[in-house]
Design a protein around this motif. Structure first.
Motif, PDB file in Angstrom:
ATOM      1  N   ASP A   9       0.835  -1.212   0.000  1.00 33.35           N
ATOM      2  CA  ASP A   9       0.000   0.000   0.000  1.00 33.35           C
ATOM      3  C   ASP A   9       0.865   1.255   0.000  1.00 33.35           C
ATOM      4  O   ASP A   9       0.565   2.241  -0.685  1.00 33.35           O
ATOM      5  CB  ASP A   9      -0.922   0.003   1.219  1.00 33.35           C
ATOM      6  CG  ASP A   9      -1.987  -1.077   1.159  1.00 33.35           C
ATOM      7  OD1 ASP A   9      -2.228  -1.601   0.046  1.00 33.35           O
ATOM      8  OD2 ASP A   9      -2.568  -1.395   2.209  1.00 33.35           O
ATOM      9  N   ALA A  10       1.954   1.213   0.771  1.00 32.70           N
ATOM     10  CA  ALA A  10       2.853   2.364   0.822  1.00 32.70           C
ATOM     11  C   ALA A  10       3.501   2.612  -0.528  1.00 32.70           C
ATOM     12  O   ALA A  10       3.583   3.756  -0.997  1.00 32.70           O
ATOM     13  CB  ALA A  10       3.921   2.133   1.889  1.00 32.70           C
ATOM     14  N   VAL A  11       3.942   1.540  -1.173  1.00 25.93           N
ATOM     15  CA  VAL A  11       4.575   1.676  -2.492  1.00 25.93           C
ATOM     16  C   VAL A  11       3.584   2.242  -3.505  1.00 25.93           C
ATOM     17  O   VAL A  11       3.874   3.195  -4.230  1.00 25.93           O
ATOM     18  CB  VAL A  11       5.134   0.315  -2.969  1.00 25.93           C
ATOM     19  CG1 VAL A  11       5.575   0.389  -4.427  1.00 25.93           C
ATOM     20  CG2 VAL A  11       6.300  -0.116  -2.086  1.00 25.93           C
ATOM     21  N   GLU A  12       2.384   1.666  -3.530  1.00 23.29           N
ATOM     22  CA  GLU A  12       1.393   2.113  -4.519  1.00 23.29           C
ATOM     23  C   GLU A  12       0.966   3.559  -4.257  1.00 23.29           C
ATOM     24  O   GLU A  12       0.697   4.308  -5.207  1.00 23.29           O
ATOM     25  CB  GLU A  12       0.181   1.195  -4.499  1.00 23.29           C
ATOM     26  CG  GLU A  12      -0.789   1.472  -5.640  1.00 23.29           C
ATOM     27  CD  GLU A  12      -1.838   0.392  -5.785  1.00 23.29           C
ATOM     28  OE1 GLU A  12      -2.109  -0.030  -6.927  1.00 23.29           O
ATOM     29  OE2 GLU A  12      -2.386  -0.042  -4.747  1.00 23.29           O
ATOM     30  N   GLY A  32      -1.087  -3.759  -7.498  1.00 24.59           N
ATOM     31  CA  GLY A  32      -0.858  -3.834  -8.934  1.00 24.59           C
ATOM     32  C   GLY A  32      -1.731  -4.880  -9.585  1.00 24.59           C
ATOM     33  O   GLY A  32      -2.433  -5.648  -8.909  1.00 24.59           O
ATOM     34  N   PRO A  33      -1.751  -4.947 -10.923  1.00 23.65           N
ATOM     35  CA  PRO A  33      -2.638  -5.869 -11.645  1.00 23.65           C
ATOM     36  C   PRO A  33      -2.373  -7.329 -11.289  1.00 23.65           C
ATOM     37  O   PRO A  33      -1.242  -7.807 -11.388  1.00 23.65           O
ATOM     38  CB  PRO A  33      -2.320  -5.575 -13.118  1.00 23.65           C
ATOM     39  CG  PRO A  33      -0.989  -4.901 -13.116  1.00 23.65           C
ATOM     40  CD  PRO A  33      -0.901  -4.156 -11.841  1.00 23.65           C
ATOM     41  N   LEU A 100       4.936  12.150   5.025  1.00 18.88           N
ATOM     42  CA  LEU A 100       6.197  11.426   5.090  1.00 18.88           C
ATOM     43  C   LEU A 100       6.416  10.775   6.459  1.00 18.88           C
ATOM     44  O   LEU A 100       6.736   9.584   6.547  1.00 18.88           O
ATOM     45  CB  LEU A 100       7.358  12.379   4.769  1.00 18.88           C
ATOM     46  CG  LEU A 100       8.757  11.740   4.744  1.00 18.88           C
ATOM     47  CD1 LEU A 100       8.802  10.607   3.727  1.00 18.88           C
ATOM     48  CD2 LEU A 100       9.821  12.788   4.429  1.00 18.88           C
ATOM     49  N   VAL A 101       6.255  11.538   7.525  1.00 12.25           N
ATOM     50  CA  VAL A 101       6.507  10.988   8.867  1.00 12.25           C
ATOM     51  C   VAL A 101       5.556   9.848   9.202  1.00 12.25           C
ATOM     52  O   VAL A 101       5.994   8.772   9.649  1.00 12.25           O
ATOM     53  CB  VAL A 101       6.441  12.103   9.924  1.00 12.25           C
ATOM     54  CG1 VAL A 101       6.505  11.496  11.332  1.00 12.25           C
ATOM     55  CG2 VAL A 101       7.576  13.099   9.725  1.00 12.25           C
ATOM     56  N   PRO A 102       4.216  10.004   9.002  1.00 10.18           N
ATOM     57  CA  PRO A 102       3.321   8.871   9.264  1.00 10.18           C
ATOM     58  C   PRO A 102       3.666   7.639   8.419  1.00 10.18           C
ATOM     59  O   PRO A 102       3.549   6.492   8.888  1.00 10.18           O
ATOM     60  CB  PRO A 102       1.935   9.415   8.907  1.00 10.18           C
ATOM     61  CG  PRO A 102       2.064  10.895   9.046  1.00 10.18           C
ATOM     62  CD  PRO A 102       3.451  11.223   8.626  1.00 10.18           C
ATOM     63  N   LEU A 103       4.107   7.888   7.179  1.00  7.96           N
ATOM     64  CA  LEU A 103       4.463   6.776   6.302  1.00  7.96           C
ATOM     65  C   LEU A 103       5.665   6.019   6.862  1.00  7.96           C
ATOM     66  O   LEU A 103       5.654   4.779   6.948  1.00  7.96           O
ATOM     67  CB  LEU A 103       4.763   7.311   4.899  1.00  7.96           C
ATOM     68  CG  LEU A 103       5.034   6.274   3.807  1.00  7.96           C
ATOM     69  CD1 LEU A 103       3.779   5.450   3.535  1.00  7.96           C
ATOM     70  CD2 LEU A 103       5.495   6.968   2.531  1.00  7.96           C
ATOM     71  N   LEU A 104       6.678   6.755   7.272  1.00 10.82           N
ATOM     72  CA  LEU A 104       7.877   6.109   7.799  1.00 10.82           C
ATOM     73  C   LEU A 104       7.587   5.397   9.121  1.00 10.82           C
ATOM     74  O   LEU A 104       8.093   4.308   9.377  1.00 10.82           O
ATOM     75  CB  LEU A 104       8.985   7.143   7.984  1.00 10.82           C
ATOM     76  CG  LEU A 104       9.559   7.742   6.694  1.00 10.82           C
ATOM     77  CD1 LEU A 104      10.572   8.835   7.014  1.00 10.82           C
ATOM     78  CD2 LEU A 104      10.204   6.662   5.828  1.00 10.82           C
ATOM     79  N   ARG A 105       6.768   6.019   9.964  1.00  9.51           N
ATOM     80  CA  ARG A 105       6.408   5.363  11.227  1.00  9.51           C
ATOM     81  C   ARG A 105       5.623   4.089  10.965  1.00  9.51           C
ATOM     82  O   ARG A 105       5.815   3.068  11.647  1.00  9.51           O
ATOM     83  CB  ARG A 105       5.587   6.324  12.077  1.00  9.51           C
ATOM     84  CG  ARG A 105       6.418   7.405  12.764  1.00  9.51           C
ATOM     85  CD  ARG A 105       5.527   8.354  13.538  1.00  9.51           C
ATOM     86  NE  ARG A 105       6.327   9.326  14.300  1.00  9.51           N
ATOM     87  CZ  ARG A 105       5.829  10.425  14.832  1.00  9.51           C
ATOM     88  NH1 ARG A 105       4.521  10.694  14.711  1.00  9.51           N
ATOM     89  NH2 ARG A 105       6.600  11.259  15.492  1.00  9.51           N
ATOM     90  N   GLY A 106       4.738   4.156   9.993  1.00 13.83           N
ATOM     91  CA  GLY A 106       3.931   2.983   9.682  1.00 13.83           C
ATOM     92  C   GLY A 106       4.750   1.831   9.130  1.00 13.83           C
ATOM     93  O   GLY A 106       4.415   0.656   9.332  1.00 13.83           O
TER      94      GLY A 106
END
Length: 423
Positions: A9-12, A32-33, A100-106
């Protein structure tokens, strides 16, 4: 406390238009497909740390070379079919500060501790000063050794019987790689108008393919020089094996240490990429001084599609060609002219290099197990990625391959060329 974020999910979420291929991660997430025949799989948390701590192609390269990132549906010796959609259709955006911060923490802040890079990686440019200044003789020797002294047997398996590690020339798309390499050497001989008894200097001679072809097919007395000891040893054995010792010679030597002059022709096939753009004036000046009046120079090298200053990316610089530099054909021609050479002809062989790389990848796939046994899986993966990626770049006109043919005119301006080309 932030909840965990699924890696897929983070990558997409960071893509501009979604993922063009299937992505799966070791945490069980995917995106992804679902029907894609090509997949990208993150197998280990170390790979995620590589991606987070070295954004761009360096982190991807580290994860891929270490085996933490796999390309599914393709062979590691030729990942071309995966690289095309990734190159064409995958675009990442820069995350906004608020996310960015929530993403890295997650994803886990512990993932921000950089793992040691794979053993195949060289030091960054700024740390190579222990080997000397960039493009000093000592540092160039180290860089050449890193790339060319891998294993002669490995090169035999990948390059094929010609042992020729430069762009071939394909008269037709279905010409074999061996025939195309033979045609490349012969085209250069014809452009140089080589004749029996003449003297040829081949700088950056590799395993001696040009030296041996010129001696065998044109009766030329040919001298080749290379900074790679492994190449020089292989070339000397090939010269003896083919009975060309009275005409051909290869020395383990920096081209700048060649003291002979008065050559009828000089060929430089794949050396210019290693010498540094700022050294072009001295390079072309040195080669000009090795020629007799009306002697010819053929410079064969990879170029960019433009003449702007652009550093080589970290994957190529740290894993493939340390300190390598590319520029456009205009810069090459300008430097040759400024050194007092008359440029007579220029030719772009870009599409031929794409075909050459496809042939080398086929060889790597065919001999994969033996190549891995010879140099290790990490190095073999580097080569598959590098060659397939370079093929995409040549096909997309990001990089090119140019022949620049020039002459040293005599004091009256005579260049020795006929009114029209004869090759």
């Amino acid at each position: 406390m932030s909840s965990r974020i699924a890696i897929a999910d983070a990558v997409e979420s960071l893509t501009v238009a979604g993922l063009p291929v299937r992505f799966t991660a070791y945490d069980g997430s995917s995106a992804g497909p679902a029907d894609s025949t090509i997949g990208v799989r993150l197998t280990h948390e170390r790979g995620l740390s590589y991606l987070l701590t070295a954004p761009g192609n360096l982190g991807l390269a580290r994860a891929y070379v270490s085996g933490d990132l796999l390309l599914e549906g393709v062979h590691p010796g030729d990942p071309y079919d995966a690289l095309v959609p990734l190159q064409d259709d995958l675009k990442f955006r820069r995350p906004r500060p608020a996310e960015l911060v929530p993403l890295l923490r997650g994803l886990g802040l512990s993932r921000l501790r950089p793992p040691a890079p794979p053993a195949e990686e060289r030091l960054p440019r700024w740390r190579r000063t222990v080997e000397g200044l960039r493009h000093s003789m000592g540092r160039d020797a180290s860089a050449i050794s890193h790339h060319y002294d891998v294993s002669n047997r490995f090169y035999e398996l990948v390059l094929g019987p010609s042992m020729t590690y430069t762009c071939a020339v394909f008269p037709t798309a279905d010409t074999s790689l061996e025939d195309a390499q033979r045609e490349k050497y012969d085209l250069i001989c014809r452009k140089l108008d080589l004749r029996p008894g003449q003297r040829l200097l081949d700088v950056g001679c590799g395993w001696g393919g040009m030296v041996r072809h010129a001696a065998r097919e044109y009766g030329v007395r040919a001298l080749g020089v290379t900074l790679s000891l492994a190449q020089a040893q292989w070339a000397k054995e090939a010269i003896d094996r083919e009975g060309l010792g009275d005409l051909a010679e290869v020395r383990h030597l920096d081209y700048r240490d060649v003291i002979e002059s008065g050559f009828d022709a000089v060929s430089s096939i794949g050396l210019t990429e290693h010498i540094g753009v700022r050294n072009y004036p001295s390079y072309f000046g040195f080669l000009r001084d090795r020629l007799r009046p009306e002697g010819r120079l053929l410079n064969h090298c990879i170029t960019r599609s433009h003449n702007k200053t652009q550093e080589t990316g970290p994957f190529i610089d740290r894993y493939v060609f340390p300190d390598g530099e590319l520029t456009g054909s205009g810069r090459i021609i300008t430097a040759a002219q400024d050194a007092g050479l008359e440029v007579m002809h220029e030719e772009n062989l870009r599409r031929h290099y794409a075909l050459t790389l496809a042939g080398w990848c086929r060889n790597l796939v065919e001999h994969w197990d033996e190549c891995v046994a010879e140099v290790g899986e990490g190095t073999a993966r580097v080569w598959g990625l590098y060659m397939a990626g370079s093929r995409v770049s040549f096909e997309h006109n990001t990089i090119q391959l140019h022949h620049v043919l020039a002459a040293r005119t005599d004091e009256h301006g005579n260049d020795g060329f006929p009114l029209r080309p004869t090759w």
